[in-house]
Every structure is written in C-alpha cells, then in structure tokens.
Design a protein around this motif. Structure first.
Motif, PDB file in Angstrom:
ATOM      1  N   THR A  99      47.081  21.371  -7.956  1.00 36.17           N
ATOM      2  CA  THR A  99      47.590  21.726  -6.630  1.00 36.17           C
ATOM      3  C   THR A  99      48.647  22.816  -6.726  1.00 36.17           C
ATOM      4  N   VAL A 121      48.462  26.546  -4.954  1.00 36.62           N
ATOM      5  CA  VAL A 121      49.481  27.080  -4.044  1.00 36.62           C
ATOM      6  C   VAL A 121      49.943  28.453  -4.521  1.00 36.62           C
ATOM      7  N   ILE A 166      50.062  24.599   4.408  1.00 36.96           N
ATOM      8  CA  ILE A 166      49.267  24.081   3.289  1.00 36.96           C
ATOM      9  C   ILE A 166      49.128  22.573   3.448  1.00 36.96           C
ATOM     10  N   GLN A 226      46.814  18.919   2.554  1.00 35.42           N
ATOM     11  CA  GLN A 226      45.971  18.333   1.504  1.00 35.42           C
ATOM     12  C   GLN A 226      45.682  16.875   1.831  1.00 35.42           C
ATOM     13  N   TYR A 265      53.495  15.893  -4.985  1.00 35.08           N
ATOM     14  CA  TYR A 265      52.597  16.807  -4.281  1.00 35.08           C
ATOM     15  C   TYR A 265      53.380  17.728  -3.353  1.00 35.08           C
ATOM     16  N   GLU A 266      54.392  17.203  -2.707  1.00 35.69           N
ATOM     17  CA  GLU A 266      55.247  18.052  -1.880  1.00 35.69           C
ATOM     18  C   GLU A 266      55.928  19.111  -2.748  1.00 35.69           C
ATOM     19  N   VAL A 298      52.764  21.436  -1.091  1.00 35.60           N
ATOM     20  CA  VAL A 298      52.008  20.937   0.057  1.00 35.60           C
ATOM     21  C   VAL A 298      52.955  20.687   1.232  1.00 35.60           C
ATOM     22  N   LEU A 342      50.550  16.212   4.027  1.00 34.85           N
ATOM     23  CA  LEU A 342      49.564  15.360   3.381  1.00 34.85           C
ATOM     24  C   LEU A 342      48.905  14.486   4.442  1.00 34.85           C
TER      25      LEU A 342
END
Length: 336
Positions: A197, A201, A220, A222, A312-313, A317, A320
């Motif tokens: 990921t 990005v 963005i 996901q 993930y952040e 991202v 989510l």
C-alpha cells in the motif's frame, strides 16, 4: 507530502453487499446516523450489480456518501455511465462517488468483450469523457480509441453540473500514476500488505506531482478486512478461501499480497481460472500460509486491530472501508 497521522476524526466507510438490500437498508441508515463517511458497493465478478443497491441506499439515507468501488468500464457505454450517475446525483445531490475500473480477464473475454491492450488509455478516455458530460458545459465531442462522442449532452433539462467525483481503481504503477494525474480519488485493493500500500501511494504521488498536484488533491481509499476476535486462527482460516480465489483468478492482485510467485502459480493450476468450483478453491487454499492472510488484514483484539488500522493510515490511506455490522461500526467510530 501531507501529514499522514493527524488528530482529525477518522474517516471510514462500510461495504454493503448487493444481496439482501432490504435487510441492509437499516444498516445503511445506522451508518448515516452515527457519522460513517461512506457506504461502498462492488461490481465485477458477475455476482451483483452496484447501481441497484446504490440507488436504494442513497434514497434511504440523508448524509452518508454512496460509492461504487468499482464499476467496470467495459460493461457500459460511457454516456450511459454518465447518465446513470447524473440520475443518482439527482437522488442524493453531492453524495455520489463514481469508481471506475478496467475489469479483468478471463471474465471479460468469456462474455465477449475484448479489452484490447491499452487499458491505461481506456481508463483515461472513460474518465475524461464521463467527466465532461457530467460537467454539462456544452455538447461533448471526444475522439479517442475507446470513446467517441459527437456532440453528446446530458439532455435532462435541469441546469448546472453534476458534482460527482470520479475515482480510479488501480494496482499497477501506470494506473496508479494515472489516478494521481487525473482522478479525484483512487481505490486501492483490499488484499495488499501495508508495504505494498505504501509503495502504491508513492506511485499516486508521482503521477500527482507530474500534473502539478499533491496527494491532498486525491482521496486515497482502501477496502480492508477487519476481524475483531480472540481466535485469529479461525478468522484467518475463514478468510483464506476468499483470498485464494483472488490470487487464482486475478493475477494483478497476487503480487501485493506478498505470496511467492511459484506458489501463486500452483494455486492457479489447482483452481483453473474463472469460473471455478468451490472444492478446487478450498483445496488450493490449503497451500496459502496463515501469515499471508494476517498480513493483508486487521485481525485480533481491539488494540491489535487499531494498530493495523494506524499502519494503513500511516502508509497513506485517507479512508478505509470494510464489511461491518453495527458492533464494528461502533468500534470504528471510536477512532484508532
């Protein structure tokens, strides 16, 4: 580059299925009431269409954004896509998101669609042409390889444009850079590690900077798998069959899962493409290591899941979204 970790309220969405729409309308309304940012519908494997549930959920809510993640471009003429999303915009003004993807083979070939070899060009032409129609400034003439318009206009009689942001589903570097250059947002894949990921990005950023934009200009999003559980092995085993099907039938998805290429090939040999029998997918899933599944999802206790969401952040991202019930919605609303 923007700050990836902030004290702002966390943006999250929920994925709603195309089946059981009547039952899930209540869940959409609950999401609307408690501040969920968006609800998402998927389309692509000849399971259920995205437009029907989008219309129902849009009509049943007042605030939440209603999105498709994503609509395969080759299944509809771009003028029809624009017309459809103009209609949805009338239903829920300012709350509709159009996500576009280029679909995949062998499913496209099996239904008689030749996608050609210039998928980046196809995505760009659809995005540009649909956007021009939704803007409704003047009749649109567009001469491309995939899209050809001759003085086309959304002739519904109302005034003004349709403010429908267009997102692109992207996995490969070229599509990610295209999203960075032109799209309002990008929909990443659910079966990706944090590291994959982060790399994706960065490709979006490359495209954005080439067009004089920044990541602040691109939303963005996901989809992700979230399992709050005290029994991770069981949860992972339940999800392994789904991931195995993705690996077998959608080769562009396999790499970012972290699976070894040779193992992915063995899985494809067992499953045998699309469509596939349930028994062959289950048999192939026995080859997939548990850590592959754990590394592409959020599993475990409250704290473990929050740590994964932060990862993930931190990879870039913005929003989510996950399949969720009321309990998971309440958990996500607490932030991470």
């Amino acid at each position: 580059m923007r700050s990836l970790m902030s004290d702002l309220p966390k943006r999250f969405g929920i994925k709603l299925p195309g089946v059981g729409i009547q039952d899930n309308t209540e869940l959409a309304q609950y999401a609307d009431d408690v501040g969920v940012e968006s609800v998402w519908m998927a389309e692509g494997r000849l399971t259920f269409d995205a437009i029907t549930p989008m219309a129902v959920y849009a009509a049943s809510t007042k605030r939440v954004r209603v999105a498709c993640g994503v609509l395969p471009i080759f299944t509809r003429n771009p003028a029809l896509i624009a017309q459809t999303f103009a209609t949805l915009d009338f239903l829920a003004p300012g709350r509709i998101i159009l996500g576009l993807g280029v679909w995949w083979d062998p499913i496209a070939t099996k239904v008689g669609i030749d996608r050609g070899t210039k998928l980046i060009r196809a995505a760009r032409e659809y995005l540009e042409a649909i956007r021009l129609l939704l803007e409704r400034r003047e009749p649109v003439t567009y001469e491309g390889e995939y899209v050809r318009f001759d003085d086309v206009f959304l002739d519904h009689g109302a005034t003004g444009p349709h403010h429908v942001p267009i997102y692109l589903a992207a996995v490969g570097p070229q599509m990610l850079r295209l999203a960075g250059r032109l799209a309002d947002g990008v929909v990443l894949n659910s079966s990706h590690t944090v590291e994959a990921t982060r790399d994706e990005v960065q490709q979006v950023l490359v495209g954005a900077e080439a067009a004089g934009r920044s990541l602040d200009d691109i939303d963005i999003v996901q989809p992700c798998t979230i399992r709050l559980t005290n029994d991770k092995p069981t949860a992972i085993a339940q999800d392994k069959v789904v991931v195995t099907q993705f690996i077998a039938q959608q080769p562009h998805v396999a790499g970012p899962t972290g699976i070894e290429p040779e193992l992915a090939d063995r899985i494809r040999d067992i499953v045998g493409g699309w469509p596939a029998s349930r028994s062959s997918i289950v048999e192939a899933s026995k080859l997939v290591p548990d850590e592959i599944i754990e590394n592409i999802g959020c599993y475990g206790s409250d704290d473990e899941v929050r740590e994964r969401l932060r990862a993930y952040e931190g990879a870039g991202v913005d929003c989510l979204y996950a399949a969720a019930d009321k309990a998971l919605i309440d958990f996500l609303a607490q932030g991470w």
